[in-house]
Design a protein around this motif. Sequence first.
Motif, short mmCIF file in Angstrom:
data_model
loop_
_atom_site.label_atom_id
_atom_site.label_comp_id
_atom_site.label_asym_id
_atom_site.label_seq_id
_atom_site.Cartn_x
_atom_site.Cartn_y
_atom_site.Cartn_z
N GLY A 29 -29.96 -70.20 -17.72
CA GLY A 29 -29.21 -69.15 -18.39
C GLY A 29 -28.04 -69.75 -19.13
N VAL A 30 -27.74 -69.22 -20.32
CA VAL A 30 -26.67 -69.77 -21.16
C VAL A 30 -25.93 -68.62 -21.84
N GLN A 31 -24.62 -68.78 -21.99
CA GLN A 31 -23.78 -67.89 -22.81
C GLN A 31 -23.06 -68.74 -23.85
N VAL A 32 -22.86 -68.20 -25.03
CA VAL A 32 -22.08 -68.87 -26.08
C VAL A 32 -21.21 -67.82 -26.76
N ALA A 33 -19.96 -68.19 -27.02
CA ALA A 33 -19.07 -67.32 -27.78
C ALA A 33 -18.20 -68.17 -28.69
N ALA A 34 -17.89 -67.64 -29.86
CA ALA A 34 -17.01 -68.34 -30.80
C ALA A 34 -16.19 -67.32 -31.57
N TYR A 35 -14.95 -67.67 -31.82
CA TYR A 35 -14.05 -66.88 -32.65
C TYR A 35 -13.69 -67.68 -33.89
N LEU A 36 -13.56 -66.98 -35.01
CA LEU A 36 -13.07 -67.59 -36.24
C LEU A 36 -12.10 -66.60 -36.89
N ASP A 37 -10.89 -67.07 -37.19
CA ASP A 37 -9.86 -66.20 -37.79
C ASP A 37 -9.63 -64.94 -36.98
N GLY A 38 -9.70 -65.08 -35.65
CA GLY A 38 -9.42 -63.94 -34.78
C GLY A 38 -10.57 -62.99 -34.58
N ALA A 261 -18.39 -66.97 -21.20
CA ALA A 261 -18.08 -67.71 -22.42
C ALA A 261 -17.17 -66.89 -23.32
N ARG A 262 -17.39 -65.58 -23.35
CA ARG A 262 -16.58 -64.72 -24.20
C ARG A 262 -15.11 -64.77 -23.79
N ALA A 263 -14.83 -64.75 -22.48
CA ALA A 263 -13.45 -64.79 -22.01
C ALA A 263 -12.79 -66.13 -22.32
N ALA A 264 -13.53 -67.24 -22.10
CA ALA A 264 -12.96 -68.56 -22.37
C ALA A 264 -12.67 -68.71 -23.86
N ALA A 265 -13.61 -68.29 -24.70
CA ALA A 265 -13.39 -68.39 -26.14
C ALA A 265 -12.22 -67.54 -26.59
N LYS A 266 -12.00 -66.42 -25.92
CA LYS A 266 -10.89 -65.54 -26.31
C LYS A 266 -9.54 -66.20 -26.01
N VAL A 267 -9.43 -66.87 -24.87
CA VAL A 267 -8.18 -67.58 -24.56
C VAL A 267 -7.90 -68.63 -25.62
N TYR A 268 -8.91 -69.42 -25.95
CA TYR A 268 -8.71 -70.48 -26.94
C TYR A 268 -8.50 -69.91 -28.34
N ALA A 269 -9.07 -68.75 -28.62
CA ALA A 269 -8.81 -68.12 -29.91
C ALA A 269 -7.35 -67.70 -30.02
N ALA A 270 -6.80 -67.18 -28.93
CA ALA A 270 -5.39 -66.81 -28.94
C ALA A 270 -4.50 -68.02 -29.18
N LEU A 271 -4.89 -69.17 -28.63
CA LEU A 271 -4.12 -70.40 -28.85
C LEU A 271 -4.34 -70.93 -30.26
N ALA A 272 -5.58 -70.88 -30.74
CA ALA A 272 -5.89 -71.42 -32.07
C ALA A 272 -5.25 -70.61 -33.18
#
Length: 380
Positions: A29-38, A261-272
């Motif tokens: 099983g795999v999850q992937v999430a990515a944010y770009l420009d918020g 993955a969605r939660a982790a990507a959201k933390v890093y999106a807030a930092l980015a």
Amino acid sequence: MTDGRLRNAAQTRVEEILDEVTASGEETGVQVAAYLDGELVVDAWAGLADVEAGRPMDAETLVPSWSTGKGIAAALVAVLVDRGMVDYDTPIAAHWPEFGAHGKSEITLGQLLSHSAGLPQLPPEVTPEELFDVPSVGDWLAGQAPLWEPGTASGYHGWTYGVLLAETLRRATGRTCDELLRKEVAGPLGVADSLLFSVPDALLGRLATCYDGGWAAYLDRMPPDSPFLTFAPRPVLPVASLANRADFRRAALPANGTMTARAAAKVYAALACGELDGVRLVSKATLKEATAPRTSGEDRSLGFPLLKGYGFMLGGAGSVVRSPDGGFGTNGSGGSAASADPAHRFSFAVTKNRMSLNGLDKRLFREAREVLGIGGVSGP
């Protein structure tokens, strides 16, 4: 705002890869999430969270992600620094007097986070039960001498990063790392039940089962004198069978994290991005301090060069982090990863429950970036 066609293309490409690797049995099983420009531009999942039960992986499945949690802990500390609750340059012994014994009185919080405190070691025969008694391991470490002069070298503090950080934050703030994560990071971002150090009983039904995909054999081949076994002795190697233990799930040990993955990507999106959905975790100045290079050269525990900030591995050519220069994040045993690329206002996370060495996180990261038009990244 991200071009809708690019966003749809990136989502489709990631879904194709996940369908491929789960259908073939390469992954469970795999999850992937990515944010770009918020914006959440990739939000994909496939496969099974639990094979025996036939439970599918979905966006809300909690996945043991090992040292991906170290970056989440680093983000938490940056928030506390920004609030004035702790300071990178303050000696740990100022909060924890017993820790100052045996030449450790000047070891700072920053040195712990950059893996340069000289305390990666655990007793060679430590059991899981002993490791997960975090206060007792903390007491043991307080009575140890550093393996090298603190600040003069760096060696990955695999488990002890979490033990020492948990006790230091508790003494400095009066709150546990779980309480701090929920209040200062996960809660404000709306992911309090999807970004965890320990997993409460009420959320166990969302937890993925871990499976081995060759990771355990890779670790088992390490010779008895491998420095890796200093920070992760054989009884507590980070393998699937350990992740599936009830006491592992309950351990409040911020060397590890359980997350989507969605939660982790959201933390890093807030930092980015500096701010996300009206939430600013840290100031630009504090983030700059947290992600400035602190150590370089060969890591004494891992045997290869690692560029480190305060709790984050730093990106660039040759980095283990899937991010270019100026990026930062952490990877977890068996293939989970999360990172930020502030230059492109991009964040990325992959969680998976089959522990392997197949480089899926690298493949997904490269292809998502390329489809989105922000290019790949050099590195292994």
